[in-house]
Design an enzyme around this catalytic site. Structure first.
Site, short mmCIF file in Angstrom:
data_model
loop_
_atom_site.label_atom_id
_atom_site.label_comp_id
_atom_site.label_asym_id
_atom_site.label_seq_id
_atom_site.Cartn_x
_atom_site.Cartn_y
_atom_site.Cartn_z
N TYR A 76 0.82 -1.21 0.00
CA TYR A 76 0.00 0.00 0.00
C TYR A 76 0.86 1.27 0.00
CZ TYR A 76 -3.65 3.25 1.69
OH TYR A 76 -4.52 4.30 1.84
N LYS B 61 1.00 4.07 -2.96
CA LYS B 61 0.65 5.47 -2.70
C LYS B 61 1.83 6.40 -2.92
CE LYS B 61 -3.72 5.08 -1.76
NZ LYS B 61 -4.67 5.51 -2.81
#
Length: 276
Positions: free
Chosen positions: A166, A170
């Site tokens: 993640y 991002k």
């Protein structure tokens, strides 16, 4: 007269949570919205709420990771509302594990939804936006400022244990944003990122027993935060609490209105004052 009257907005993951609040807020200020969700029913519910409030909306259900999705999503905007002005890449979920236990499937799934999907949507939008700009110039009309808002997370800025996939995705969103800001400035398009801190959603709901899950295309993904950990996290936030989905939507809205027409390539942190 709303600040977004006549604008056409695409919002991924807008059947629930933050995405739904973004769609509702943009529509309340005049934008016509293409609502997307993995499941059709939540998308219908958001669209119906927009229409009850006097706005305009259509739905485009399906996974943003499907190869054909980006073209279908952008095409619906043009066919339904004859334009494309705002793109909010919001859809996503988390699938956590420490790096030595993280599978290729976990890594690929999170990179696909948070980074590849926005890339594909923006790639599909480019010829549409370029064509609209050329038409305006040929007609001697002013070229309106269009907006892209990519959603990131404070995990993408500072990392987060258990979220290598993640946080990497991002962080990649930041690079995508800065690059597109340089490529699309000639079209009068601003491209920015909003990075969320702790926001109250079904992914961050308190879960004392550790058994809360969501279904993502047949995968049972664990979600939720231990109440003690949640309390400790909130104590680190200067405002002393997690954010509401409507507040997260407000940060996105700031990047969509005319007041931000000269802001591009930036990351706005919506985290209640928390510093990494």
């Amino acid at each position: 007269m709303g600040k977004l009257d006549g604008k056409v907005a695409l919002v991924t993951g807008s059947g629930r949570g933050i995405g739904a609040e973004i769609a509702l807020k943009l529509a309340a200020d005049g934008a016509a919205v293409v609502v997307n969700d993995l499941d059709e029913q939540p998308a219908k519910e958001t669209a119906a709420a927009i229409e009850r409030a006097g706005g305009r909306a259509v739905i485009c259900p399906g996974s943003v990771t499907d190869k054909e999705f980006a073209e279908r999503f952008t095409r619906i905007a043009v066919e339904s509302f004859d334009g494309l002005d705002i793109i909010v890449n919001n859809a996503g979920f988390t699938w956590d594990s420490v790096v030595q236990k993280m599978t290729d499937e976990q890594w690929d799934a999170i990179l696909d939804v948070h980074l590849k999907a926005p890339f594909r949507i923006l790639r599909a939008a480019q010829p549409i936006i370029s064509g609209l700009v050329k038409s305006a110039v040929a007609a001697g009309e002013p070229v309106p400022c269009r907006k892209v808002v990519n959603i990131s997370s404070m995990a993408g800025l500072g990392g987060n244990a258990g979220q290598a996939n993640y946080a990497s995705a991002k962080a990649g969103v930041t690079g995508l944003t800065r690059t597109l800001a340089k490529e699309w400035g000639r079209y009068n398009v601003t491209v920015n990122t909003v990075a969320f801190g702790l926001i109250k959603t079904r992914l961050t709901q308190t879960d004392a027993h550790g058994d809360a899950t969501i279904d993502v295309q047949g995968r049972e993904i664990k979600v939720g935060v231990n109440p003690q950990l949640q309390s400790a996290m909130e104590q680190m936030i200067p405002l002393g609490r997690a954010g509401e989905p409507s507040e997260a939507a407000g940060a996105v809205y700031l990047m969509c209105i005319p007041e931000s027409d000269y802001v591009s390539g930036q990351t706005l942190v919506c985290g209640g004052g928390f510093q990494i």
